[in-house]
Design a protein around this motif. Structure first.
Motif, mmCIF file in Angstrom:
data_model
loop_
_atom_site.group_PDB
_atom_site.id
_atom_site.type_symbol
_atom_site.label_atom_id
_atom_site.label_comp_id
_atom_site.label_asym_id
_atom_site.label_seq_id
_atom_site.Cartn_x
_atom_site.Cartn_y
_atom_site.Cartn_z
ATOM 1 N N ASP A 22 0.766 -1.162 0.068
ATOM 2 C CA ASP A 22 0.147 0.027 0.113
ATOM 3 C C ASP A 22 0.773 1.250 -0.063
ATOM 4 O O ASP A 22 0.639 2.473 -0.778
ATOM 5 C CB ASP A 22 -1.059 0.234 1.175
ATOM 6 C CG ASP A 22 -2.305 -0.995 0.899
ATOM 7 O OD1 ASP A 22 -2.341 -1.318 -0.066
ATOM 8 O OD2 ASP A 22 -2.756 -1.384 2.004
ATOM 9 N N ASP A 23 2.054 1.365 0.878
ATOM 10 C CA ASP A 23 2.945 2.279 0.624
ATOM 11 C C ASP A 23 3.453 2.807 -0.832
ATOM 12 O O ASP A 23 3.454 3.728 -1.117
ATOM 13 C CB ASP A 23 3.770 2.165 1.804
ATOM 14 C CG ASP A 23 3.650 2.724 3.126
ATOM 15 O OD1 ASP A 23 2.447 3.485 3.205
ATOM 16 O OD2 ASP A 23 3.941 1.923 4.186
ATOM 17 N N HIS A 24 3.906 1.455 -1.250
ATOM 18 C CA HIS A 24 4.237 1.684 -2.700
ATOM 19 C C HIS A 24 3.213 2.397 -3.566
ATOM 20 O O HIS A 24 3.180 3.321 -4.490
ATOM 21 C CB HIS A 24 4.840 0.233 -3.120
ATOM 22 C CG HIS A 24 4.982 0.110 -4.618
ATOM 23 N ND1 HIS A 24 6.411 1.198 -5.285
ATOM 24 C CD2 HIS A 24 4.560 -0.278 -5.569
ATOM 25 C CE1 HIS A 24 6.371 0.895 -6.549
ATOM 26 N NE2 HIS A 24 5.449 0.219 -6.928
ATOM 27 N N PHE A 25 1.940 1.687 -3.667
ATOM 28 C CA PHE A 25 1.011 2.132 -4.276
ATOM 29 C C PHE A 25 0.402 3.433 -4.080
ATOM 30 O O PHE A 25 0.050 4.142 -5.162
ATOM 31 C CB PHE A 25 -0.473 1.090 -4.083
ATOM 32 C CG PHE A 25 -1.702 1.518 -4.698
ATOM 33 C CD1 PHE A 25 -1.874 1.206 -5.881
ATOM 34 C CD2 PHE A 25 -2.726 2.104 -3.789
ATOM 35 C CE1 PHE A 25 -3.091 1.808 -6.743
ATOM 36 C CE2 PHE A 25 -3.853 2.526 -4.337
ATOM 37 C CZ PHE A 25 -3.986 2.371 -5.634
ATOM 38 N N GLN A 26 0.481 4.098 -3.059
ATOM 39 C CA GLN A 26 0.039 5.488 -2.561
ATOM 40 C C GLN A 26 1.318 6.201 -2.875
ATOM 41 O O GLN A 26 1.192 7.554 -2.820
ATOM 42 C CB GLN A 26 -0.435 5.611 -1.318
ATOM 43 C CG GLN A 26 -1.756 4.800 -1.306
ATOM 44 C CD GLN A 26 -2.330 5.023 0.248
ATOM 45 O OE1 GLN A 26 -1.980 4.735 1.338
ATOM 46 N NE2 GLN A 26 -3.248 5.830 0.398
ATOM 47 N N GLY A 27 2.336 5.871 -3.319
ATOM 48 C CA GLY A 27 3.654 6.729 -3.346
ATOM 49 C C GLY A 27 4.436 7.530 -2.262
ATOM 50 O O GLY A 27 4.986 8.572 -2.560
ATOM 51 N N VAL A 28 4.044 6.659 -1.350
ATOM 52 C CA VAL A 28 4.564 7.441 0.133
ATOM 53 C C VAL A 28 6.091 7.531 -0.031
ATOM 54 O O VAL A 28 6.759 6.698 -0.072
ATOM 55 C CB VAL A 28 4.203 6.530 1.209
ATOM 56 C CG1 VAL A 28 4.836 7.129 2.504
ATOM 57 C CG2 VAL A 28 2.563 6.538 1.520
ATOM 58 N N SER A 29 6.610 8.847 0.154
ATOM 59 C CA SER A 29 7.874 9.038 0.039
ATOM 60 C C SER A 29 8.719 8.844 1.480
ATOM 61 O O SER A 29 9.733 8.863 1.565
ATOM 62 C CB SER A 29 8.151 10.445 -0.717
ATOM 63 O OG SER A 29 7.610 11.526 0.241
ATOM 64 N N GLU A 30 7.820 9.204 2.613
ATOM 65 C CA GLU A 30 8.618 9.022 3.783
ATOM 66 C C GLU A 30 7.392 8.703 4.696
ATOM 67 O O GLU A 30 6.452 9.100 4.659
ATOM 68 C CB GLU A 30 9.070 10.462 4.377
ATOM 69 C CG GLU A 30 9.710 10.308 5.840
ATOM 70 C CD GLU A 30 10.126 11.743 6.221
ATOM 71 O OE1 GLU A 30 11.616 11.833 6.404
ATOM 72 O OE2 GLU A 30 9.497 12.646 6.293
ATOM 73 N N ILE A 31 7.950 7.756 5.439
ATOM 74 C CA ILE A 31 6.967 7.039 6.742
ATOM 75 C C ILE A 31 7.170 7.459 8.054
ATOM 76 O O ILE A 31 8.364 7.343 8.559
ATOM 77 C CB ILE A 31 7.214 5.598 6.589
ATOM 78 C CG1 ILE A 31 6.531 5.092 5.341
ATOM 79 C CG2 ILE A 31 6.214 4.904 7.748
ATOM 80 C CD1 ILE A 31 6.746 3.542 4.936
ATOM 81 N N VAL A 32 6.438 8.383 8.509
ATOM 82 C CA VAL A 32 6.697 8.830 10.032
ATOM 83 C C VAL A 32 5.741 8.181 10.919
ATOM 84 O O VAL A 32 4.480 8.462 10.811
ATOM 85 C CB VAL A 32 6.276 10.382 9.867
ATOM 86 C CG1 VAL A 32 6.472 10.879 11.356
ATOM 87 C CG2 VAL A 32 7.068 10.997 8.957
ATOM 88 N N ARG A 33 6.007 7.512 11.696
ATOM 89 C CA ARG A 33 5.298 6.737 12.686
ATOM 90 C C ARG A 33 6.047 6.523 13.965
ATOM 91 O O ARG A 33 7.305 6.961 14.249
ATOM 92 C CB ARG A 33 5.212 5.304 11.994
ATOM 93 C CG ARG A 33 6.335 4.640 11.936
ATOM 94 C CD ARG A 33 6.058 3.202 11.035
ATOM 95 N NE ARG A 33 7.275 2.518 10.648
ATOM 96 C CZ ARG A 33 7.288 1.433 9.687
ATOM 97 N NH1 ARG A 33 6.082 0.911 9.050
ATOM 98 N NH2 ARG A 33 8.515 0.663 9.505
ATOM 99 N N GLY A 34 5.357 5.787 14.884
ATOM 100 C CA GLY A 34 6.069 5.637 16.226
ATOM 101 C C GLY A 34 7.266 4.485 16.324
ATOM 102 O O GLY A 34 7.442 3.673 15.502
ATOM 103 N N ALA A 35 8.213 4.741 17.459
ATOM 104 C CA ALA A 35 9.406 3.972 17.496
ATOM 105 C C ALA A 35 9.088 2.345 17.804
ATOM 106 O O ALA A 35 10.034 1.518 17.681
ATOM 107 C CB ALA A 35 10.145 4.397 18.688
ATOM 108 N N ASP A 36 7.767 1.960 18.225
ATOM 109 C CA ASP A 36 7.534 0.741 18.350
ATOM 110 C C ASP A 36 7.405 -0.055 17.058
ATOM 111 O O ASP A 36 7.458 -1.350 17.109
ATOM 112 C CB ASP A 36 6.064 0.641 19.219
ATOM 113 C CG ASP A 36 5.008 1.364 18.358
ATOM 114 O OD1 ASP A 36 5.158 2.461 17.619
ATOM 115 O OD2 ASP A 36 3.806 0.808 18.165
ATOM 116 N N LEU A 37 7.586 0.446 15.954
ATOM 117 C CA LEU A 37 7.548 -0.057 14.517
ATOM 118 C C LEU A 37 9.128 0.085 13.951
ATOM 119 O O LEU A 37 8.963 -0.482 12.828
ATOM 120 C CB LEU A 37 6.559 0.620 13.588
ATOM 121 C CG LEU A 37 4.990 0.496 14.027
ATOM 122 C CD1 LEU A 37 4.235 1.314 13.377
ATOM 123 C CD2 LEU A 37 4.640 -1.103 13.959
#
Length: 293
Positions: free
Chosen positions: A178-193
């Motif tokens: 899904d991130d590739h499909f949506q063209g996401v250029s940067e993933i900002v998320r919590g340190a648990d991941l």
């Protein structure tokens, strides 16, 4: 609007958003808005046993109430099964996956890291999970907040599950597709991941896709030192004036906040926060070091 930067917030509908969720949502939102980029929202509803009825709609209402307005349509993973099946078929066709009939208890008995037992046994799909045939393990990655993060070698080399025995699609597969499909250029998320990131990067490589940049925010912890989470019964975000919680989240992220914030509208507060957004000010949880183990 520039589309060079595309970020996203991707909650699972296992309950209402809490303060920890707000930090992840706000951090990803401001990182996108500060760069005049696109901010997407995706509902990761591929694990029905963990989902709470109505939670997806509640999450979207909470985001709107807190002034976190997304761009475009919300993507629901429950509508993306064909894309995941196509990805699985491609990996199967290119001999990059195999069926595994090992039980969870067997894997626990050997220490919790899968040993590749079924790699060459040619199992069929009956009562079996699908594992990635890990031939190019990713041993480290660069985090834009934390620098180089070195993976646990055993975890990085493990043939991890991409389709579960119960028929559900694994998180690592779905999030990459899904991130590739949506063209996401940067993933900002919590340190648990942080930990599964090397697995996700390896999947990008398997598909021949360019991985996004990574930015793992600090986690809000409760009095016991555990992260705020739905499993730990973190209280839902209050329904009243959103500004005090937004300011608390900004302060948690060590961002500047005007002393006159009470006089601002929610929209003006967020607009000012985006203008003053300073990622280099964000603290790093000492509990989450650059070595995963």
């Amino acid at each position: 609007m520039s589309t060079a930067y595309i970020g996203r917030f991707a909650p699972s509908p296992s309950g209402e958003l809490h303060f920890g969720s707000l930090i992840a949502a706000l951090g990803s939102y401001l990182q996108a808005r500060a760069q005049h980029g696109v901010w997407l929202v995706r509902i990761e509803d591929i694990d029905p046993p963990r989902e709470v009825p109505g939670a997806a709609d509640t999450i979207l209402r909470q985001l709107e109430h807190y002034g976190l307005h997304w761009d475009g349509e919300v993507l629901y993973q429950s509508a993306r099964h064909d894309a995941y099946r196509e990805a699985l078929a491609w990996l199967r066709e290119h001999q990059r996956s195999y069926y595994c009939a090992c039980t969870r208890s067997r894997i626990q008995q050997i220490g919790g890291i899968y040993d590749g037992h079924c790699r060459d046994l040619q199992h069929g799909p009956e009562n079996a999970a699908v594992r990635l045939r890990q031939t190019q393990p990713v041993m480290s990655f660069t985090d834009r907040l934390r620098g180089e993060i070195v993976a646990d070698p055993a975890l990085a080399r493990e043939d991890f599950i991409i389709h579960r025995r119960d028929g559900l699609f694994a998180y690592n597969l779905a999030v990459v597709v899904d991130d590739h499909f949506q063209g996401v250029s940067e993933i900002v998320r919590g340190a648990d991941l942080i930990e599964p990131t090397v697995r996700q990067v390896s999947l990008y490589h398997q598909f021949g896709w360019q991985p996004p940049a990574w930015f793992h925010l600090p986690l809000a912890l409760n009095a016991d030192g555990n992260k705020l989470s739905k499993q730990n019964h973190a209280p839902a975000l209050p329904q009243g004036d959103p500004k005090p919680m937004l300011v608390a989240a900004l302060q948690f992220l060590n961002q500047p906040v005007t002393e006159h914030w009470r006089d601002l509208s929610t929209e003006a507060l967020l607009r000012e926060a985006a203008i003053n957004w300073s990622p280099q000010r964000i603290p790093v949880n000492p509990a989450f070091s650059n070595a995963l183990r």
